[in-house]
Design a protein around this motif. Structure first.
Motif, PDB file in Angstrom:
ATOM      1  N   GLY A   1     -14.237  11.725  34.443  1.00  0.00           N
ATOM      2  CA  GLY A   1     -15.203  11.039  33.596  1.00  0.00           C
ATOM      3  C   GLY A   1     -15.519  11.808  32.333  1.00  0.00           C
ATOM      4  N   GLY A   2     -15.155  13.106  32.311  1.00  0.00           N
ATOM      5  CA  GLY A   2     -15.319  13.892  31.101  1.00  0.00           C
ATOM      6  C   GLY A   2     -14.208  13.665  30.099  1.00  0.00           C
ATOM      7  N   LEU A   3     -13.166  12.938  30.511  1.00  0.00           N
ATOM      8  CA  LEU A   3     -12.011  12.698  29.648  1.00  0.00           C
ATOM      9  C   LEU A   3     -12.148  11.401  28.856  1.00  0.00           C
ATOM     10  CD1 LEU A   3      -9.156  13.728  28.884  1.00  0.00           C
ATOM     11  CD2 LEU A   3      -8.281  12.376  30.785  1.00  0.00           C
ATOM     12  N   ARG A   4     -12.567  10.355  29.555  1.00  0.00           N
ATOM     13  CA  ARG A   4     -12.756   9.066  28.896  1.00  0.00           C
ATOM     14  C   ARG A   4     -13.798   8.272  29.666  1.00  0.00           C
ATOM     15  NH1 ARG A   4      -8.007   7.325  27.466  1.00  0.00           N
ATOM     16  NH2 ARG A   4      -8.767   5.216  27.050  1.00  0.00           N
TER      17      ARG A   4
ATOM     18  N   TYR B   1     -23.141   9.413  32.452  1.00  0.00           N
ATOM     19  CA  TYR B   1     -22.207  10.084  33.354  1.00  0.00           C
ATOM     20  C   TYR B   1     -21.113  10.802  32.567  1.00  0.00           C
ATOM     21  CZ  TYR B   1     -18.752  10.815  37.035  1.00  0.00           C
ATOM     22  OH  TYR B   1     -17.845  11.385  37.897  1.00  0.00           O
ATOM     23  N   GLY B   2     -20.487  10.101  31.654  1.00  0.00           N
ATOM     24  CA  GLY B   2     -19.379  10.689  30.905  1.00  0.00           C
ATOM     25  C   GLY B   2     -19.806  11.858  30.044  1.00  0.00           C
TER      26      GLY B   2
ATOM     27  N   LEU C   1      -2.840  13.209  28.341  1.00  0.00           N
ATOM     28  CA  LEU C   1      -4.155  12.717  28.733  1.00  0.00           C
ATOM     29  C   LEU C   1      -5.209  13.101  27.714  1.00  0.00           C
ATOM     30  CD1 LEU C   1      -4.235  13.406  32.585  1.00  0.00           C
ATOM     31  CD2 LEU C   1      -3.784  11.257  31.416  1.00  0.00           C
ATOM     32  N   TRP C   2      -5.159  14.371  27.294  1.00  0.00           N
ATOM     33  CA  TRP C   2      -6.134  14.830  26.313  1.00  0.00           C
ATOM     34  C   TRP C   2      -5.932  14.133  24.967  1.00  0.00           C
ATOM     35  CZ3 TRP C   2     -10.296  16.790  27.955  1.00  0.00           C
ATOM     36  CH2 TRP C   2     -10.311  17.628  29.068  1.00  0.00           C
TER      37      TRP C   2
END
Length: 319
Positions: A161-164, A171-172, A312-313
């Motif tokens: 959730g920290g990615l998108r 939450y993110g 992904l990043w």
């Protein structure tokens, strides 16, 4: 190799991932302090031992030493007092901290699908007071003990959730901030030989997940998106195996400041889940396709085909 003689803390270990990590640390021989909120006295009198106390007993049965401590992680005075107890009882020794406590699950589920501007703004506090602010406080107090001994491991349980975008805005933002906490704390603790990482478990079969996604026969519920993904995912103890492997790795400082996916660690260190299975990796192309709801297509893609982390990043980049 074992963790005998080492002192560990796992916050939020009454159930779920925290419980699984605590059990694996205990099985490896560590003395494990586990925290959680004190249950209501009326409820406690009816059911006997709390979930936290039951976890502590199981840790001891597995060969470690489980110690339950009721700590309200919304109350920073209680958090501070708890670490002072650890310092007194063990002459300043603390080897492992796992920041796992989280309060926002119910709030997230109750507001699923609602945009942030239609929800009470106090959702932010519910999600990120315990799940972020508390982690910072715990990291400060733990780092003071570890830095004085020039050794230690701090693990922040985070997620993709920290990615998108995932679940909601609060939450993110909280998860990305938690990953940044790991990265930046690692910079300042590098000279003190204290390793700080975030771990991203995959789809984990927690008690709540099983209740939501499984039918009475233990099969994925029909008509619910991602039911198959979660019911075939990791047990709660798989992330615990990852933490134990990190704690035993003499070269763990090579990983400090990084985000580590549990299945990647399983492949590197050679462990499998407690049911003997190898759970899917969130970088696996078949896992990603299945998560999007394309179950039939996913069946034709080998599990070993993975999306490189940099892609992904890059996919989440705002620059």
């Amino acid at each position: 190799m074992s963790l005998s003689g080492q002192i560990a803390i796992v916050t939020g270990a009454s159930r779920g991932i925290g419980r699984g990590i605590a059990l694996q640390l205990g099985e490896a021989g560590a003395t494990v302090y586990i925290t959680g909120r004190k249950p209501e006295e009326s409820l406690n009198s009816k059911v006997g031992l709390s979930g936290l106390e039951q976890t502590a007993e199981e840790i001891t049965k597995r060969g470690g030493k489980g110690i339950a401590r009721f700590v309200d992680h919304q109350n920073m005075d209680e958090v501070k007092n708890f670490f002072e107890v650890i310092e007194r009882e063990h002459n300043g020794q603390l080897d492992i901290l796992v920041n796992n406590a989280y309060q926002g699950v119910t709030t997230i589920s109750e507001n699923m699908g609602k945009p942030f501007y239609e929800t009470d703004p106090h959702v932010w506090d519910t999600v990120n007071n315990v799940g972020l602010r508390n982690h910072y406080f715990c990291s400060v107090y733990a780092a003071r003990l570890m830095a004085s001994r020039n050794k230690g491991l701090i693990v922040n349980v985070s997620s993709g959730g920290g990615l998108r975008y995932l679940f909601n805005v609060a939450y993110g933002v909280g998860k990305q901030a938690l990953d940044r906490l790991s990265a930046d704390a690692a910079v300042e603790l590098a000279k003190k030989n204290v390793c700080v990482v975030s771990i991203w478990p995959g789809a984990v079969r927690t008690e709540l997940i099983d209740k939501y996604f499984k039918d009475e026969n233990g099969n994925p519920k029909a008509g619910i998106k991602n039911a198959k993904v979660f019911t075939s995912g990791e047990t709660v103890e798989y992330p615990g195996k990852a933490v134990v492997s990190l704690a035993l790795d003499p070269r763990r400082m090579d990983k400090t400041g990084r985000i580590l996916i549990t299945e990647d660690l399983g492949r590197e260190y050679g462990f499998v889940d407690i049911d003997g299975l190898k759970p899917p990796n969130m970088r696996s192309l078949s896992f990603i396709i299945q998560h999007l709801g394309w179950n039939t297509t996913a069946n034709f893609v080998p599990n070993w085909v993975k999306v490189p982390g940099w892609i992904l990043w890059a996919g989440s980049s705002r620059l």
